[in-house]
Motif scaffolding. Structure first.
Motif, PDB file in Angstrom:
ATOM      1  N   UNK A   1      -3.524 -20.714 -20.591  1.00 59.12           N
ATOM      2  CA  UNK A   1      -4.579 -21.448 -20.548  1.00 59.12           C
ATOM      3  C   UNK A   1      -6.022 -21.574 -21.468  1.00 59.12           C
ATOM      4  N   UNK A   2      -6.020 -20.294 -21.819  1.00 60.40           N
ATOM      5  CA  UNK A   2      -7.027 -20.071 -22.836  1.00 60.40           C
ATOM      6  C   UNK A   2      -6.281 -19.254 -24.202  1.00 60.40           C
ATOM      7  N   UNK A   3      -7.042 -19.819 -25.264  1.00 61.71           N
ATOM      8  CA  UNK A   3      -6.685 -19.150 -26.655  1.00 61.71           C
ATOM      9  C   UNK A   3      -7.877 -18.662 -27.287  1.00 61.71           C
ATOM     10  N   UNK A   4      -8.080 -17.627 -27.928  1.00 62.15           N
ATOM     11  CA  UNK A   4      -8.916 -16.873 -28.621  1.00 62.15           C
ATOM     12  C   UNK A   4     -10.245 -16.372 -27.850  1.00 62.15           C
ATOM     13  N   UNK A   5     -10.050 -16.104 -26.489  1.00 58.68           N
ATOM     14  CA  UNK A   5     -11.125 -15.770 -25.794  1.00 58.68           C
ATOM     15  C   UNK A   5     -10.857 -14.109 -25.531  1.00 58.68           C
ATOM     16  N   UNK A   6     -11.851 -13.451 -25.162  1.00 65.12           N
ATOM     17  CA  UNK A   6     -11.826 -11.951 -24.962  1.00 65.12           C
ATOM     18  C   UNK A   6     -11.572 -11.950 -23.271  1.00 65.12           C
ATOM     19  N   UNK A   7     -11.115 -10.844 -22.863  1.00 63.31           N
ATOM     20  CA  UNK A   7     -11.001 -10.863 -21.382  1.00 63.31           C
ATOM     21  C   UNK A   7     -12.247 -10.788 -20.534  1.00 63.31           C
ATOM     22  N   UNK A   8     -13.340 -10.385 -21.371  1.00 60.73           N
ATOM     23  CA  UNK A   8     -14.663 -10.748 -20.571  1.00 60.73           C
ATOM     24  C   UNK A   8     -15.043 -11.745 -20.626  1.00 60.73           C
ATOM     25  N   UNK A   9     -14.875 -12.906 -21.706  1.00 59.72           N
ATOM     26  CA  UNK A   9     -15.101 -14.292 -21.448  1.00 59.72           C
ATOM     27  C   UNK A   9     -14.462 -14.888 -20.433  1.00 59.72           C
ATOM     28  N   UNK A  10     -13.210 -14.627 -20.147  1.00 60.07           N
ATOM     29  CA  UNK A  10     -12.278 -15.368 -18.928  1.00 60.07           C
ATOM     30  C   UNK A  10     -13.160 -14.997 -17.687  1.00 60.07           C
ATOM     31  N   UNK A  11     -13.776 -13.847 -17.639  1.00 61.26           N
ATOM     32  CA  UNK A  11     -14.191 -13.730 -16.063  1.00 61.26           C
ATOM     33  C   UNK A  11     -15.706 -13.644 -16.012  1.00 61.26           C
ATOM     34  N   UNK A  12     -16.378 -14.528 -16.887  1.00 60.07           N
ATOM     35  CA  UNK A  12     -17.663 -14.657 -16.935  1.00 60.07           C
ATOM     36  C   UNK A  12     -18.099 -15.498 -15.757  1.00 60.07           C
TER      37      UNK A  12
END
Length: 70
Positions: free
Chosen positions: A56-67
């Motif tokens: 679903x997401x590419x090039x994102x840190x785990x922190x960015x996914x859960x903001x």
């Protein structure tokens, strides 16, 4: 930290299948696998994916996914 895994293993619900990738590696359900092993089960339900879905997401840190959205 191991205490958390003990609690999660004890709470694991073996009514739900383990999810495995096409290479038969566990993607979701390691606590269920451990609980089944502890209980001496020979078999456990598993869903083995034939192919992996696109991310679903590419090039994102785990922190960015859960903001949280503002």
């Amino acid at each position: 930290e191991i205490g958390v895994h003990v609690v999660l293993t004890n709470a694991a619900d073996l009514d739900f299948p383990v999810i495995m990738c096409p290479e038969h590696l566990v993607m979701d359900g390691m606590h269920r696998v451990l609980k089944a092993e502890i209980e001496g089960r020979e078999f456990i339900d598993a869903l083995i994916l034939e192919t992996l879905p696109e991310p679903d997401f590419i090039g994102m840190s785990p922190e960015e996914l859960y903001e949280e959205e503002e």
